[in-house]
Design an enzyme around this catalytic site. Structure first.
Site, mmCIF file in Angstrom:
data_model
loop_
_atom_site.group_PDB
_atom_site.id
_atom_site.type_symbol
_atom_site.label_atom_id
_atom_site.label_comp_id
_atom_site.label_asym_id
_atom_site.label_seq_id
_atom_site.Cartn_x
_atom_site.Cartn_y
_atom_site.Cartn_z
ATOM 1 N N HIS A 86 66.285 48.704 20.002
ATOM 2 C CA HIS A 86 65.971 49.522 21.180
ATOM 3 C C HIS A 86 65.893 48.700 22.472
ATOM 4 O O HIS A 86 65.924 47.485 22.431
ATOM 5 C CB HIS A 86 64.709 50.361 20.954
ATOM 6 C CG HIS A 86 63.415 49.599 20.898
ATOM 7 N ND1 HIS A 86 62.197 50.216 21.043
ATOM 8 C CD2 HIS A 86 63.147 48.288 20.704
ATOM 9 C CE1 HIS A 86 61.247 49.312 20.945
ATOM 10 N NE2 HIS A 86 61.776 48.150 20.742
ATOM 11 N N GLU A 87 65.864 49.404 23.586
ATOM 12 C CA GLU A 87 65.867 48.770 24.929
ATOM 13 C C GLU A 87 67.066 47.854 25.098
ATOM 14 O O GLU A 87 66.972 46.786 25.695
ATOM 15 C CB GLU A 87 64.558 47.981 25.161
ATOM 16 C CG GLU A 87 63.299 48.807 25.048
ATOM 17 C CD GLU A 87 63.038 49.673 26.273
ATOM 18 O OE1 GLU A 87 63.789 49.583 27.257
ATOM 19 O OE2 GLU A 87 62.073 50.472 26.232
ATOM 20 N N GLY A 88 68.229 48.297 24.619
ATOM 21 C CA GLY A 88 69.436 47.483 24.666
ATOM 22 C C GLY A 88 69.554 46.692 23.383
ATOM 23 O O GLY A 88 68.693 45.876 23.073
#
Lengths: 594, 594
Positions: free
Chosen positions: A444-446
């Site tokens: 997550h978050e890239g």
């Protein structure tokens, strides 16, 4: 987490108390910083860690009335968190905040990441949401949404991904149509929304990325909207239910205690004001949505790294405890089977697993706190060049601060399981849950691969390479101090210097090809090599801070640093060789061969 | 699993049909081998894979009557397995077996490992138990226990570990006291007993390691006993309940569908013949228990490696399928946001994750099948030198065949999750379960670190280093063929030759120190370096078998092999450097520093 290590990193190394010389932090002192850290430790330990296993074993589920059922310990813990004022740690005192430096606030939050990621997701998203609305919203929006979030009456979410658009946010299809009264009506589906539906608060404030019809395609057409679950009257009282519907709960490998949802906006389940469509308010200006979001996301990314580190750290401490008490086998060469078995910490291979964990989690923690301090430097350093320098360095370090701990502190959790043997594989112990919880962080978050492209394709080329130059120059300052210190520090400094020089050369080689496909083909290897060099730098910084001090704590720092330089940094050799050779194996692969 | 890859490895590379020239396999042919493989594939796919997720989500639990409740699909699948005659694949035709070569039986079993490890645990342990009793038991024991196991009426277990004795079996405390009638009474507690209690069969045959009072301390005092859950009369009918009691079920990270237990022997819950103590029969001779068990365990270790490989393989296939159909983003440099997104298999970093998986799982599979064939060579090669050679090579390869796939095919499962992004982290997809299931493999049947000590401390030094010499000489034969073939094969062969020479030198350096503590301190690095060299050898073998053949399948082999030589084998450089430097970081660590 280790209070002693935080003391070392924050005070002995980063000397965060010097921040109190700045106007924004003038009311603070070492005492107030330490009090906040201790408050976090106590609340996390007594109210969050205590239901971590229960929350994992009892996921949120839909009750017969269609409401999300969450074990009661979660609400009780969140009440304590809110009552302690922790929701507004970094916010201005004008809105009731503590005006803490970012680095202190993030250090305090580590205790919660380590204690219980599932329950922590609610207040941490709420804080990120409140900070974002506070930074870009109108005074009315701050009044309507931020203050109730600080008070814990409203919780917040971030609605970015859609089922068909995760890494590629340019492709979101949620629409926001402007109404005559200046509000918008949103229609679309959002995926992976943590805290997307629950009964823990009176209201949920969704921050939603959407496109206004007629805007430009792709990223420049994205705007950001405040979409509350329940509409709020100007006087702050709650009004009609907005047209936001829970489609389903996601069931995950870990992070099970936290609600994660698929939400429909504007499906017509509710009809606020008599018609379908989720009512939203534009936040800031139209078409700047992703920029606002990334302002927050960049700090969130450092936060992901710190969260990964905290899970790695707690796993390390659990495995050290286990290794000290579990007895098994004898030393090599000790043949007498009637001699008593030794604690497994005596075995070289168990020490390998412990030292590796220590070098990963303390290296990751140093990096995360260093980057957290850069946020304070960027925002509050007295002179503009220092602020610019901090902003640039933070920019180039962010993909590493997110990805490196997500990879290596996860590896630490894997080693923590291994130290425990069969017991570590059972849910009677804690370490397998840490692994499952931490496995989210490289996604997550890239994703890991997205940050690799961010680093190699953007961060090291921006401003004609100024970011990379600044990073390597900053590393050289540390190398210079290590040379002055002499001995093993000078040796490690020379080793880091050599890798640093190779990175500069390799970067030029890769981008010298002039073909973006070739340049980016092996981006992940680049991210991992630079990441190891950066953490070696963080270790050299720690070794310098520990230099000349005696005692087990400092000896432990020296040994873990030595481990990193002897066992870990050399791994960059084959990585840089591969990059220098411009290997095209990946590009040359026909999908039909797989 | 891939039927095409098995065809390549078994027939095009290993040419297993040539085994039918031997008397033991004379009734077989390529057709019978392929029929067995297909039977395994069909049964595994239709009866085992179908309840894999359900079994994971519904662990065995204790019902109100104290009996273990298991979802009904398990029993139904096992009935199909037994009815098909698969329980006796390798056993002699005299006891109703198929007399299959080991390599074919193990290849058939891959489908079950890939389909459902939890359900597979019951028949696979039963087969291992039956093979062991068949090899070392009396004719009466074969009649009483082996035949009902083949018929699926009895299931089997292996009872080695105790709560305080896992890696260190020398320290088991279970006692077996001889009775006047020649039987024994056992008292003690056994941990991690898979299939230890259930209602899936009429009886459970426990094979139990225990010490006869008065015997020598440590390993030489260990004997092996047959302890049935229900005593069996000489006529084969069931008698009294034996004094074996389920203490509890273990709740694990993965492998959740299979029952894993803590058992008490002789706690007095039952009183067979009027007195407490679990009635057992000695298997073979007293004090040879561990030797018998390790005869089986060595093959079980290759089996663990194959099981890890099968889970890695199925995860790879799932992620290739996902990468072909999931669309996201555009190629580097393709800026038009209105162009359609591409399947993610087009992205270089996704190809990296797929090629890495392919190189791990196909490399691991080649190694596992090669070792499985060595078992056949050891047992059935026409001349004694060939049998000795196979035995020696198998001995030195066993720790690698167990550990390498347990590490790298687990890494493959991690990559399979990453290819799936957020979806891979949910239990709606399959890959996170594969990871959790596979995480057991570096722990059981000897931990990773134990096999490292076995390789460096025993296998490469035994018979004055004859095992390592044989291994490296055998590698050199392949290198010589690659040099003949020329081109990239010669290049890879030269690369492998250089690593092989380094390994010989490093081994001498490490053991030249003359201090067993120093020699073994970095054993795990040694295991991992030699492991990568061995798998590079397996890739060179595959590339030679594929040489001159065209088509996507062979191109895929060439590309995965290239990946392994370019991306993986160079990792051994820093490992061998570390070993050559006799690094003492681990030994020098004071536990108080951790």
């Amino acid at each position: 987490m280790s209070r002693r290590d935080l003391e070392f990193l924050l005070h002995e190394w980063l000397q965060v108390t010097s921040l109190t010389a700045r106007e924004r932090f003038a009311e603070h002192s070492k005492q107030t910083f330490d009090a906040v850290l201790e408050l976090g430790e106590v609340i996390a330990t007594e109210h969050f860690a205590t239901h971590n296993k229960k929350a994992d074993a009892n996921e949120p589920h839909l009750g017969p009335d269609g409401k999300v059922v969450i074990i009661p310990e979660v609400k009780r813990a969140l009440d304590v968190f809110v009552t302690a004022g922790l929701m507004a740690g970094q916010l201005d005192s004008s809105v009731g905040g503590m005006q803490l430096p970012n680095v202190v606030a993030k250090a305090m939050q580590l205790w919660f990441h380590a204690a219980n990621v599932g329950t922590t997701v609610y207040p941490f998203l709420t804080m990120a949401n409140a900070n974002l609305v506070h930074a870009h919203g109108s005074p009315a929006q701050v009044q309507t949404y931020v203050k109730p979030m600080i008070a814990g009456r409203f919780f917040g979410t971030m609605c970015l991904s859609e089922p068909q658009a995760g890494s590629s946010l340019a492709d979101i299809t949620t629409r926001a149509e402007r109404q005559d009264d200046g509000t918008y009506r949103l229609t679309g589906t959002k995926m992976w929304i943590s805290g997307g539906e629950h009964e823990l608060s009176e209201n949920i404030v969704h921050l939603v990325l959407a496109k206004i019809p007629g805007g430009p395609p792709g990223v420049p057409g994205i705007s950001l909207f405040i979409v509350p679950k329940v509409l709020v009257h100007p006087d702050g009282s709650l009004g009609e239910r907005n047209d936001v519907t829970l489609v389903g709960l996601n069931h995950k490998m870990g992070y099970r205690g936290g609600t994660n949802t698929l939400l429909n906006f504007g499906e017509g389940t509710h009809t606020p004001g008599g018609s379908a469509g989720a009512v939203g308010e534009l936040l800031g200006e139209a078409h700047h949505g992703l920029a606002y979001m990334f302002h927050m996301m960049n700090e969130a990314r450092v936060g992901v790294g710190l969260g990964a580190t905290a899970l790695g750290y707690t796993g390390y401490l659990h495995s050290v405890d286990y290794a000290r008490t579990r007895t098994q086998g004898r030393r090599p060469g000790a043949k007498d089977p009637s001699s008593p078995p030794v604690p497994i910490i005596e075995h070289a291979d168990v020490r390998r697993m412990l030292l590796a964990q220590k070098s990963y989690v303390e290296g990751g923690l140093a990096l995360g706190l260093y980057c957290s301090l850069l946020v304070d430097e960027r925002d509050t350093a007295p002179d503009a060049p220092a602020r610019d320098r901090a902003a640039l360095l933070l920019d180039v370090l962010t993909p590493i601060a997110k990805s490196w701990p997500s990879q290596w502190c996860l590896a630490a959790n894997d080693l923590a399981i291994q130290v425990h043997g069969g017991y570590g594989y059972t849910r009677d112990y804690n370490v397998e849950q840490f692994y499952r919880d931490n496995r989210l962080n490289p996604i997550h978050e890239g994703t890991h691969g997205i940050h690799a492209i961010d680093l190699l394709g953007r961060k090291v080329t921006m401003r004609a390479g100024a970011g990379l130059t600044l990073l390597l120059d900053t590393v050289e300052v540390t190398v210079g101090r290590a040379a002055q210190a002499g001995g093993v520090l000078a040796e490690f400094g020379a080793q880091l210097h050599a890798v640093s020089e190779r990175i500069a050369k390799t970067t030029a080689t890769v981008h010298g090809a002039g073909d973006v496909n070739v340049a980016l083909a092996n981006a992940t290897v680049y991210l991992e090599a630079v990441g190891h060099a950066v953490v070696a730098w963080m270790w050299l910084e720690q070794l310098l801070a520990a230099d000349g001090r005696s005692g087990d704590f400092y000896d432990g720092k020296r040994q873990a640093g030595r481990f990193f330089f002897r066992w870990e940094l050399p791994k960059t050799g084959p990585q840089l060789d591969l990059l220098d050779g411009m290997d095209t194996t990946l590009m040359d692969t026909d999908p039909a061969w797989l």
